[in-house]
Design a protein around this motif. Structure first.
Motif, PDB file in Angstrom:
ATOM      1  N   SER A  62      60.480 111.855  79.411  1.00 49.09           N
ATOM      2  CA  SER A  62      59.134 112.238  78.874  1.00 49.09           C
ATOM      3  C   SER A  62      58.634 113.521  79.264  1.00 49.09           C
ATOM      4  O   SER A  62      58.238 114.481  78.405  1.00 49.09           O
ATOM      5  N   VAL A  63      58.820 113.763  80.379  1.00 48.20           N
ATOM      6  CA  VAL A  63      58.488 115.104  80.929  1.00 48.20           C
ATOM      7  C   VAL A  63      59.312 116.247  80.488  1.00 48.20           C
ATOM      8  O   VAL A  63      58.814 117.118  79.935  1.00 48.20           O
ATOM      9  N   LEU A  67      57.789 119.334  77.982  1.00 47.61           N
ATOM     10  CA  LEU A  67      57.943 120.692  78.290  1.00 47.61           C
ATOM     11  C   LEU A  67      58.637 121.445  76.998  1.00 47.61           C
ATOM     12  O   LEU A  67      58.332 122.595  76.681  1.00 47.61           O
ATOM     13  N   ALA A  68      59.639 120.806  76.719  1.00 51.44           N
ATOM     14  CA  ALA A  68      60.482 121.520  75.370  1.00 51.44           C
ATOM     15  C   ALA A  68      59.456 121.584  74.404  1.00 51.44           C
ATOM     16  O   ALA A  68      59.808 122.494  73.529  1.00 51.44           O
ATOM     17  N   VAL A  93      53.130 120.815  89.637  1.00 49.08           N
ATOM     18  CA  VAL A  93      52.298 119.565  89.638  1.00 49.08           C
ATOM     19  C   VAL A  93      53.000 118.261  89.063  1.00 49.08           C
ATOM     20  O   VAL A  93      52.880 117.449  89.524  1.00 49.08           O
ATOM     21  N   LEU A  94      53.844 118.722  88.047  1.00 51.52           N
ATOM     22  CA  LEU A  94      54.706 117.330  87.591  1.00 51.52           C
ATOM     23  C   LEU A  94      55.644 116.998  88.670  1.00 51.52           C
ATOM     24  O   LEU A  94      55.704 115.709  88.840  1.00 51.52           O
ATOM     25  N   GLN A  95      56.122 117.616  89.155  1.00 49.82           N
ATOM     26  CA  GLN A  95      57.148 117.269  90.693  1.00 49.82           C
ATOM     27  C   GLN A  95      56.333 116.347  91.641  1.00 49.82           C
ATOM     28  O   GLN A  95      56.701 115.441  92.136  1.00 49.82           O
ATOM     29  N   VAL A 174      66.673 126.447  78.063  1.00 50.85           N
ATOM     30  CA  VAL A 174      66.923 124.729  78.459  1.00 50.85           C
ATOM     31  C   VAL A 174      66.008 124.706  79.222  1.00 50.85           C
ATOM     32  O   VAL A 174      65.758 125.335  80.398  1.00 50.85           O
ATOM     33  N   VAL A 175      65.151 123.504  79.190  1.00 49.18           N
ATOM     34  CA  VAL A 175      64.343 122.895  80.274  1.00 49.18           C
ATOM     35  C   VAL A 175      64.974 121.707  80.494  1.00 49.18           C
ATOM     36  O   VAL A 175      65.641 120.841  80.037  1.00 49.18           O
ATOM     37  N   ALA A 176      64.950 121.684  82.071  1.00 51.97           N
ATOM     38  CA  ALA A 176      65.635 120.452  82.692  1.00 51.97           C
ATOM     39  C   ALA A 176      64.920 119.756  83.731  1.00 51.97           C
ATOM     40  O   ALA A 176      64.219 120.404  84.585  1.00 51.97           O
TER      41      ALA A 176
END
Ligand SMILES: Nc1nc2c(ncn2[C@@H]2O[C@H](COP(=O)(O)OP(=O)(O)OP(=O)(O)O)[C@@H](O)[C@H]2O)c(=O)[nH]1
Length: 534
Positions: A62-63, A67-68, A93-95, A174-176
């Motif tokens: 979901s994250v 982000l994408a 923050v997400l981490q 790319v976001v990962a």
């Protein structure tokens, strides 16, 4: 073979048949129920692993998707937009919000990597990293999660990535998110005390191992995938697979959104061994029960059938050997049994009793015959000397007691030797027989007539005095002399008569009679001499 052995043999066969039948039944039931419950346990483990994976992965996906979809993430590559700090802050923050996130980062087509707390090694190019390539390959969709080794730490990570596209669909980067494989394996790879060979693994859509307790296998192709792949479309199921030359009981769940397959496998041997052991124990119990039952039945049969039959057999032997003739029915309890043996026994007793009756009759007849023979002169049918002696004793005792009297008459055929010599012994025998019959017919039934010697006869006249005896003697003498015997000359007898006196004993009386006979002979024969014992 004896009846007892036959019975035991048949019971043994019955027991074996029971054991085979019941044993097979118990084995089949135990095998299937054991297998079912083992499958249920493995299925639950598989479900638990799948739930855990889902719960672990879904927030990460979901994250990445979130982000994408964000413009500022995509736009961070632009040359006029150099403010990475906002993006890094968002990543942090997400981490912080999700501790399962190991790395969260974005990489761009210009080769730049935006990431917190990580310094890439020299010459690092994100565009050739597996997660980047996977993201590009899956674009615009989310890549399904690929395993790879972190370049510096060599740790196994699973990466979820998605491409960043501009409005024209051009590739921007790319976001990962990377997750640590170890963190997942801590939960799904934990050892199970009920099945030591149990293991959970997660496969991607090509059968590559994403999660496995053994690091060395991550990224490799699962050996049983070819057999499993055709079934994956069914969503979940179970089957036996050959992996590493061992047979495994495999339970799987296909996670549709991830296109992953969560597999739980337990070595078949470990599942089957306890079932087999339980079957063995149950069969042993069945065997023991069957043996106890047959032993009880054998004992019972022996007590109620074999034992009585043996007694019956002995009884029949006794009857055949004649021993049973001396026994009474009461000595044989078999006849009181209320069954077939009792009936047979009663029949045997009846037959024995019947035989006993007839035997007794025969015995009595034989005894009577023997007695008669022992008392009778075989040639004349008159009393023999032995019987006459008894009669004399009896009469003598009677007379002594009751003061009566009796007379003895002793007579002898005259010149009998001449008859024998002239006409032969058989003619002499005929003369003796005819004379005996003649005399017997002339005296009373109460008088005793005996053949006293060869051609000598004795008559006992009870309750008779000398005078009366004289009359009878004369009649006898005359009758004999007048009778026509089978010889061509008259047959005469000489007679001596003697009456009992109170002072004379039997012996003296007999001697006296013999003396009178002698006197008659010497007096010329065919005559009667009378006198007492003096
Ligand atoms: N056939 C025949 N002869 C018998 C039997 N018993 C005795 N005798 C014979 O009778 C004969 C008797 O002979 P003796 O005792 O000499 O007397 P006897 O010739 O009758 O002469 P007395 O008595 O003196 O008149 C013998 O020859 C016996 O063998 C018998 O059962 N059958």
């Amino acid at each position: 073979m004896s009846l007892q052995k036959t019975l035991f043999g048949k019971l043994l066969l019955l027991t074996l048949a029971m054991v085979i039948l019941l044993g097979s039944l118990v084995s089949v039931v135990l095998y299937h129920s054991g297998l079912d419950s083992a499958q249920a346990v493995i299925r639950n483990k598989n479900l638990a692993a799948a739930h855990h994976i889902r719960g672990y992965v879904q927030p990460l996906r979901s994250v990445v998707q979130y982000l994408a979809a964000k413009d500022f993430v995509r736009e961070a590559m632009d040359t006029d937009y150099r403010d990475e700090s906002r993006l890094l802050e968002l990543f942090r923050v997400l981490q912080d919000a999700n501790p399962t996130i190991h790395f969260i980062f974005a990489a761009y087509e210009d080769g730049r990597l935006v990431i917190n707390d990580y310094v890439p090694p020299p010459g690092f190019d994100p565009r050739v990293r597996p997660w980047y390539e996977a993201g590009v390959r899956a674009g615009p969709a989310l890549s399904g999660g690929i395993p790879y080794r972190e370049i510096k730490s060599d740790e196994w990570l699973v990466s979820f990535s998605q491409v960043l596209l501009d409005e024209d669909g051009g590739l921007r980067g790319v976001v990962a998110i990377d997750a640590l494989v170890d963190a997942v394996m801590e939960v799904i790879g934990a050892r199970d005390p009920s099945f030591t060979t149990a293991r959970n693994l997660v496969l991607d859509h090509e059968g590559r191992i994403l999660f496995h307790a053994q690091d060395g296998l991550i990224g490799t192709r699962f050996a049983g995938w070819d057999s499993l792949a055709p079934m994956v479309g069914e969503g979940s199921g179970q089957r036996f697979l050959e992996v590493d030359q061992r047979t495994w009981m495999v339970q799987f769940i296909h996670e549709e959104p991830l296109n992953w397959t969560v597999v739980t496998m337990v070595e078949k041997r470990e599942v089957l061994l306890p079932i087999m052991w339980r079957i063995l124990q149950s069969v042993a119990v069945v065997l023991c029960i069957a043996l106890l039952l047959s032993a009880f039945m054998a004992r019972n049969l022996s007590a109620h059938i074999v034992g009585p039959l043996r007694l019956l057999e002995q009884r029949v032997r006794d009857v055949v050997d004649g021993k049973a003739l001396g026994q009474t029915r009461k000595s044989v309890p078999l006849a009181e049994l209320k069954n077939e043996i009792g009936t047979i026994s009663q029949a045997i007793e009846a037959v024995t009793e019947h035989a006993l009756y007839h035997k007794n009759q025969e015995l009595q007849r034989n005894n009577a015959l023997l007695e008669r023979l022992s008392q009778t002169d075989s040639m004349t049918g008159l009393m023999n000397r032995r019987k006459m002696n008894e009669q004399l004793e009896q009469e003598y005792s009677r007379v002594c007691r009751y003061q009566g009297t009796f007379v003895l008459m002793l007579f002898d055929i005259d010149h009998f030797k001449q008859i024998n010599d002239t006409h032969g012994h058989h003619v002499g025998d005929l003369v003796i027989q005819e004379l005996a019959a003649l005399v017997r017919g002339m005296v009373r039934a109460t008088d005793s007539v005996a053949r006293w010697g060869g051609e000598e006869f004795l008559i006992l006249f009870p309750e008779t005095d000398q005078a009366a005896a004289m009359v009878i003697a004369e009649k006898i003498r005359a009758a004999i002399a007048a009778h026509r015997f089978p010889v061509p000359r008259p047959v005469t007898v000489s007679i001596g008569i003697c009456q009992h006196r109170p002072d004379t004993n039997l012996q003296e009386l007999l001697i006296a009679a013999d003396k009178r006979l002698y006197q008659a002979k010497s007096g010329g024969r065919n005559r009667i001499c009378v006198g007492d014992s003096e």
